[in-house]
Design an enzyme around this catalytic site. Structure first.
Site, PDB file in Angstrom:
ATOM      1  N   CYS A 246       7.632   3.065   5.666  1.00 35.91           N
ATOM      2  CA  CYS A 246       7.957   2.164   6.773  1.00 35.91           C
ATOM      3  C   CYS A 246       7.348   0.772   6.564  1.00 35.91           C
ATOM      4  CB  CYS A 246       7.481   2.760   8.098  1.00 35.91           C
ATOM      5  SG  CYS A 246       6.021   3.775   7.953  1.00 35.91           S
TER       6      CYS A 246
HETATM    7  O1  SLP Z   1       3.770   7.311   4.165  1.00 36.68           O
HETATM    8  C1  SLP Z   1       5.010   7.187   4.269  1.00 36.68           C
HETATM    9  O2  SLP Z   1       5.734   6.924   3.322  1.00 36.68           O
HETATM   10  C2  SLP Z   1       5.689   7.346   5.615  1.00 36.68           C
HETATM   11  C3  SLP Z   1       4.840   7.509   6.694  1.00 36.68           C
HETATM   12 SE1  SLP Z   1       5.834   8.016   8.269  1.00 36.68          SE
END
Ligand code: SLP
Length: 410
Positions: free
Chosen positions: A355
């Site tokens: 994200c």
């Molecule tokens: O660590 C990630 O890639 C997503 C966390 Se929701």
């Protein structure tokens, strides 16, 4: 989608376990009644949902299935806890002869997921809470004393992730839970508000033991798509609205005892329960697989890149997730992790949280002690249940090939 690609981003998300797919295939066409309906069609769905609730409760170590509240996912669970803080102090004050003046104070760390730190910052910007963001050490771990020394009379909530999604570092949640119990006993004796304790266990469940009676948390966030379950979640609350306050974020029907209204997403909820049962049943086997394959990956990285492969967050005194490898592949040209991944033909991985932008060094890595150069060159490789040694061999070759392509200027 069948692919020749090599998925090494299981901390971003995981595929549904085959048994969960089978469960959804069975549940979807047959268990569609409204669980609140009083007749058999609804009661059968309600029964399946309660079975799922029990499985999730067992996975996090509580015999009280009523302590599990289904939500749409980790973001909702985290927001529900954090936004409740403002009501918690207000309600507590209404029962006190000597109410506390001022607004609630929240303590957190500087390596939290956005679904924790952004609602905190929102409330802070709106003047509704005070906040202390405690930095982790240069080894990426929080020191209990640093967190607890930030406690004030108005402190209402401490929230700290159980394990970091980018570094893999496991935080001392249980140690802080034990010390916080002692702090709270004195606070209550002194007429102060009890500090509530939350951990976002999204990256921990299915990989390391998660037991709320060991952690001594009041809230714990559970995220299905991190342990081969559907993209919904749940929130553990220790005695919801009896021992521990929890406040709805929206209003409607009486589902989840009015704490999280809305007609239940029965198929996904039942699927989450199936994923929880599998995670509990195969925990030891899965953890051994993660350790074995992550160690194999790191061995192959060292074999192929030598000292140019710098594996981070491996302090002998600091535990880390068994499936996570944060590595910098150093080059004279100082290629970034993003540069290298973009030139890979098969490897699917990331330089940080999915994200977050993949084009700039992760603040989480910088906050965890990596220099800007190391943070910029870091790649996160996270092992999953479908990972194989041949995939790891091919992935290491793909990374080496990507660097060669970059060096050739192609
Ligand atoms: O660590 C990630 O890639 C997503 C966390 Se929701």
């Amino acid at each position: 989608m069948r692919s020749n690609n090599i998925y090494l981003d299981y901390n971003a998300t995981t595929p549904l376990a085959p048994e969960v797919v089978d469960c959804l295939r069975e549940v979807n066409p047959h268990y569609w009644g409204n669980p609140s309906s009083p007749y058999l069609r609804g009661l059968l769905v309600k029964e399946k949902i309660e079975e799922a609730r029990t499985n999730i409760a067992k996975l996090v170590g509580t015999p009280h299935s009523e302590d599990i509240i289904f939500t749409s996912g980790g973001t909702e669970s985290n927001n529900m806890v954090i936004f409740g803080t403002t009501k918690y102090l207000k309600e507590w004050n209404e029962k006190q002869k000597s109410p506390l003046s001022g607004i609630p104070h929240v303590i957190t760390t500087n390596v939290e997921h956005d679904s924790v730190i952004l609602p905190i910052k929102r409330l802070q910007e709106d003047g509704l809470i005070d906040v202390t963001i405690v930095p982790v050490t240069k080894k990426g771990v929080i020191v209990a004393e640093d967190l607890l020394s930030a406690v004030r009379p108005n402190t209402c909530l401490i929230t700290m992730m159980m394990a970091n999604n980018e570094t893999g570092v496991i935080m001392p949640v249980a140690e802080i839970g034990r010390q916080l119990q002692r702090v709270n006993r004195k606070r209550i004796a002194d007429g102060l508000i009890k500090i509530l304790y939350h951990t976002d266990a999204a990256q921990a469940i299915g990989k390391i033991p998660v037991d709320v009676e060991d952690l001594l948390v009041d809230y714990l966030t559970i995220v299905g798509h991190k342990f081969y379950g559907p993209r919904i979640g749940s929130l553990y609350v220790r005695g919801p609205n009896s021992a521990t306050p929890i406040y709805p974020m929206f209003y409607g029907g009486g589902q989840e005892n009015g704490i999280r209204p809305g007609t239940e997403n029965a198929p996904m909820t039942i699927g989450l329960g199936k994923a929880a049962a599998l995670a509990a049943q195969f925990f030891n086997q899965n953890q051994s697989l993660f350790i074995c394959f992550r160690e194999y990956l790191e061995e192959k990285l060292k074999e192929r890149f030598g000292e140019c492969a710098v594996i981070h967050f491996r302090d002998p005194d600091i535990p880390f997730l068994p499936n996570t490898c944060s590595v910098s592949l150093l080059t004279n040209e100082k290629f970034s992790g993003s540069d290298i991944l973009r030139k890979c033909h098969r490897v699917e991985a990331s330089v940080g949280a999915a994200c977050h932008s993949q084009d700039k060094p992760s603040a989480i890595l910088s906050n965890s002690g990596l220099s800007p150069e190391l943070a910029r060159s870091t790649i996160r490789l996270s092992i999953g249940l479908l990972t194989s040694k041949s995939e790891i061999d091919d992935a290491v070759q793909d990374l080496a090939n990507a660097i060669r392509i970059l060096k050739d200027g192609k």
